[in-house]
Scaffold this motif. Structure first.
Motif, PDB file in Angstrom:
ATOM      1  N   HIS A   1      47.623  27.575  35.227  1.00 19.34           N
ATOM      2  CA  HIS A   1      46.810  26.618  34.451  1.00 19.34           C
ATOM      3  C   HIS A   1      46.283  27.220  33.142  1.00 19.34           C
ATOM      4  N   GLY A   2      47.154  27.932  32.441  1.00 20.21           N
ATOM      5  CA  GLY A   2      46.809  28.472  31.125  1.00 20.21           C
ATOM      6  C   GLY A   2      46.103  29.814  31.147  1.00 20.21           C
ATOM      7  N   ARG A   3      45.769  30.327  32.340  1.00 17.78           N
ATOM      8  CA  ARG A   3      45.117  31.647  32.433  1.00 17.78           C
ATOM      9  C   ARG A   3      46.142  32.678  32.900  1.00 17.78           C
ATOM     10  N   THR A   4      46.053  33.873  32.328  1.00 19.77           N
ATOM     11  CA  THR A   4      47.063  34.907  32.589  1.00 19.77           C
ATOM     12  C   THR A   4      46.413  36.257  32.868  1.00 19.77           C
ATOM     13  N   VAL A   5      46.989  36.994  33.801  1.00 25.44           N
ATOM     14  CA  VAL A   5      46.539  38.354  34.114  1.00 25.44           C
ATOM     15  C   VAL A   5      47.783  39.223  34.301  1.00 25.44           C
TER      16      VAL A   5
ATOM     17  N   ARG B   1      56.531  32.263  55.009  1.00 24.37           N
ATOM     18  CA  ARG B   1      56.243  30.843  54.748  1.00 24.37           C
ATOM     19  C   ARG B   1      56.130  30.575  53.240  1.00 24.37           C
ATOM     20  N   GLY B   2      56.635  31.509  52.444  1.00 25.51           N
ATOM     21  CA  GLY B   2      56.690  31.295  50.992  1.00 25.51           C
ATOM     22  C   GLY B   2      55.547  31.877  50.182  1.00 25.51           C
ATOM     23  N   VAL B   3      54.616  32.607  50.837  1.00 27.39           N
ATOM     24  CA  VAL B   3      53.510  33.247  50.099  1.00 27.39           C
ATOM     25  C   VAL B   3      53.979  34.652  49.727  1.00 27.39           C
ATOM     26  N   MET B   4      54.459  34.796  48.490  1.00 27.52           N
ATOM     27  CA  MET B   4      55.118  36.044  48.082  1.00 27.52           C
ATOM     28  C   MET B   4      54.253  36.972  47.228  1.00 27.52           C
ATOM     29  N   LEU B   5      52.994  36.627  47.022  1.00 25.87           N
ATOM     30  CA  LEU B   5      52.109  37.504  46.248  1.00 25.87           C
ATOM     31  C   LEU B   5      50.709  37.478  46.853  1.00 25.87           C
ATOM     32  N   ASP B   6      50.119  38.643  46.935  1.00 34.14           N
ATOM     33  CA  ASP B   6      48.727  38.782  47.327  1.00 34.14           C
ATOM     34  C   ASP B   6      48.002  39.348  46.105  1.00 34.14           C
ATOM     35  N   LEU B   7      47.086  38.599  45.555  1.00 31.92           N
ATOM     36  CA  LEU B   7      46.367  39.018  44.340  1.00 31.92           C
ATOM     37  C   LEU B   7      45.005  39.595  44.710  1.00 31.92           C
ATOM     38  N   ASP B   8      44.539  40.539  43.912  1.00 30.92           N
ATOM     39  CA  ASP B   8      43.179  41.022  44.149  1.00 30.92           C
ATOM     40  C   ASP B   8      42.201  39.864  43.956  1.00 30.92           C
ATOM     41  N   THR B   9      41.044  39.947  44.583  1.00 34.03           N
ATOM     42  CA  THR B   9      40.074  38.846  44.603  1.00 34.03           C
ATOM     43  C   THR B   9      39.672  38.389  43.211  1.00 34.03           C
ATOM     44  N   TYR B  10      39.499  39.321  42.277  1.00 32.45           N
ATOM     45  CA  TYR B  10      39.051  38.990  40.917  1.00 32.45           C
ATOM     46  C   TYR B  10      40.119  38.208  40.159  1.00 32.45           C
ATOM     47  N   THR B  11      41.372  38.635  40.299  1.00 33.30           N
ATOM     48  CA  THR B  11      42.467  37.931  39.627  1.00 33.30           C
ATOM     49  C   THR B  11      42.631  36.529  40.200  1.00 33.30           C
ATOM     50  N   PHE B  12      42.558  36.421  41.523  1.00 35.25           N
ATOM     51  CA  PHE B  12      42.704  35.132  42.188  1.00 35.25           C
ATOM     52  C   PHE B  12      41.651  34.141  41.671  1.00 35.25           C
ATOM     53  N   ARG B  13      40.398  34.556  41.655  1.00 30.78           N
ATOM     54  CA  ARG B  13      39.333  33.637  41.233  1.00 30.78           C
ATOM     55  C   ARG B  13      39.444  33.295  39.744  1.00 30.78           C
ATOM     56  N   TYR B  14      39.798  34.273  38.930  1.00 31.68           N
ATOM     57  CA  TYR B  14      39.941  34.010  37.487  1.00 31.68           C
ATOM     58  C   TYR B  14      41.046  32.987  37.230  1.00 31.68           C
ATOM     59  N   LEU B  15      42.178  33.135  37.907  1.00 32.09           N
ATOM     60  CA  LEU B  15      43.275  32.181  37.722  1.00 32.09           C
ATOM     61  C   LEU B  15      42.883  30.785  38.193  1.00 32.09           C
ATOM     62  N   LEU B  16      42.082  30.725  39.250  1.00 32.09           N
ATOM     63  CA  LEU B  16      41.695  29.434  39.817  1.00 32.09           C
ATOM     64  C   LEU B  16      40.846  28.615  38.853  1.00 32.09           C
ATOM     65  N   ASP B  17      39.755  29.204  38.354  1.00 26.11           N
ATOM     66  CA  ASP B  17      38.852  28.429  37.482  1.00 26.11           C
ATOM     67  C   ASP B  17      38.166  29.253  36.392  1.00 26.11           C
ATOM     68  N   GLY B  18      38.617  30.485  36.209  1.00 28.09           N
ATOM     69  CA  GLY B  18      38.021  31.319  35.171  1.00 28.09           C
ATOM     70  C   GLY B  18      36.727  31.975  35.604  1.00 28.09           C
ATOM     71  N   GLY B  19      36.335  31.791  36.882  1.00 30.03           N
ATOM     72  CA  GLY B  19      35.075  32.345  37.375  1.00 30.03           C
ATOM     73  C   GLY B  19      35.211  33.736  37.970  1.00 30.03           C
TER      74      GLY B  19
ATOM     75  N   GLY C   1      36.585  27.502  48.400  1.00 29.00           N
ATOM     76  CA  GLY C   1      37.277  27.085  49.610  1.00 29.00           C
ATOM     77  C   GLY C   1      38.774  27.288  49.545  1.00 29.00           C
ATOM     78  N   GLU C   2      39.285  27.562  48.355  1.00 34.07           N
ATOM     79  CA  GLU C   2      40.729  27.743  48.175  1.00 34.07           C
ATOM     80  C   GLU C   2      41.142  29.134  48.656  1.00 34.07           C
ATOM     81  N   GLY C   3      42.114  29.152  49.532  1.00 29.82           N
ATOM     82  CA  GLY C   3      42.625  30.441  50.000  1.00 29.82           C
ATOM     83  C   GLY C   3      43.993  30.753  49.431  1.00 29.82           C
ATOM     84  N   HIS C   4      44.620  29.714  48.827  1.00 28.55           N
ATOM     85  CA  HIS C   4      45.951  29.883  48.243  1.00 28.55           C
ATOM     86  C   HIS C   4      46.043  29.133  46.913  1.00 28.55           C
ATOM     87  N   LEU C   5      46.858  29.646  46.039  1.00 25.34           N
ATOM     88  CA  LEU C   5      47.167  28.975  44.770  1.00 25.34           C
ATOM     89  C   LEU C   5      48.662  28.678  44.767  1.00 25.34           C
ATOM     90  N   LYS C   6      49.001  27.417  44.650  1.00 26.97           N
ATOM     91  CA  LYS C   6      50.412  27.032  44.640  1.00 26.97           C
ATOM     92  C   LYS C   6      50.972  27.035  43.217  1.00 26.97           C
TER      93      LYS C   6
END
Length: 221
Positions: free
Chosen positions: A144-148, A163-181, A192-197
């Motif tokens: 969604h326009g955010r990159t790490v 089951r198709g989950v091919m990347l495990d991101l560190d917590t900070y990267t995951f949250r930043y990609l989700l909403d910039g927080g 509440g999101e545990g996965h990013l599709k």
């Protein structure tokens, strides 16, 4: 006596007439030469301007030749700048999309922590886990326009990779990609999101550690 008086009068009239004609002639001659003098004057001014500015001038007094030279220098600098940017931009070796989860394994055993990262580097922002890629592979992830940009420093996820989950991101990267927080803690993304599709991944360089190059494969395969 009377005849002589008439002759004198006639002589005076004739003289006056001749004088008038001469004056008119001089005036006419003066008027006829005026346009020629004016034309010569304009020619002199034009010639002087041509000598003073052989290359033409701009509004601010700068010569056209000088302005053209400056424009050429700017164009050349812009071209060099573009070349530098092209050299700095890394080449993408492989790209695709996947579902990504998040983790933080620092060896503390908190929240399912399975130990220190397998790649030998301490847990940190930008450290990702892959089920198959070589350790220390450089990877850019976008959502969604955010990159790490980070690197593969651990193995995972385990069973979810089948089951198709091919990347495990560190917590900070995951949250930043989700909403910039920022995450609630290292172990909790605070959402509440545990996965990013449909996270886009791009391999920028392959690492020299253990693993396999190419498309990601499920853990253990």
């Amino acid at each position: 006596m009377q005849q002589r008086a008439i002759n004198v009068v006639l002589t005076g009239v004739t003289g006056t007439a001749l004088a008038g004609m001469l004056v008119a002639g001089v005036a006419a001659a003066s008027d006829d030469s005026a346009p020629e003098k004016q034309f010569l004057s304009q020619q002199a001014v034009a010639s002087q301007e041509h000598k003073t500015s052989p290359h033409g001038t701009l509004k601010n007094g700068e010569s056209a030749a000088k302005a053209g030279s400056k424009a050429g220098e700017k164009s050349e600098k812009a071209g060099k700048s573009d070349v530098k940017r092209a050299k700095k931009d890394p080449k993408v070796l492989l790209s695709g999309k996947t579902t990504a989860s998040y983790f933080w394994d620092d060896g503390s055993g908190v929240n399912g922590d399975t130990g220190a990262p397998a790649g030998g580097k301490p847990m940190q922002k930008g450290l990702f886990a892959s089920p198959s890629w070589p350790m220390h592979t450089k990877v850019k992830v976008s959502y969604h326009g955010r990159t790490v940009t980070g690197f593969i420093g651990d193995r995972g996820p385990g069973e979810p990779s089948h089951r198709g989950v091919m990347l495990d991101l560190d917590t900070y990267t995951f949250r930043y990609l989700l909403d910039g927080g920022k995450p609630k803690s290292k172990y909790n993304a605070g959402t509440g999101e545990g996965h990013l599709k449909n996270v886009k991944w791009e391999v920028l360089s392959w690492g020299h550690g253990a693993g396999k190059k190419g498309k990601p494969r499920p853990f253990g395969s």
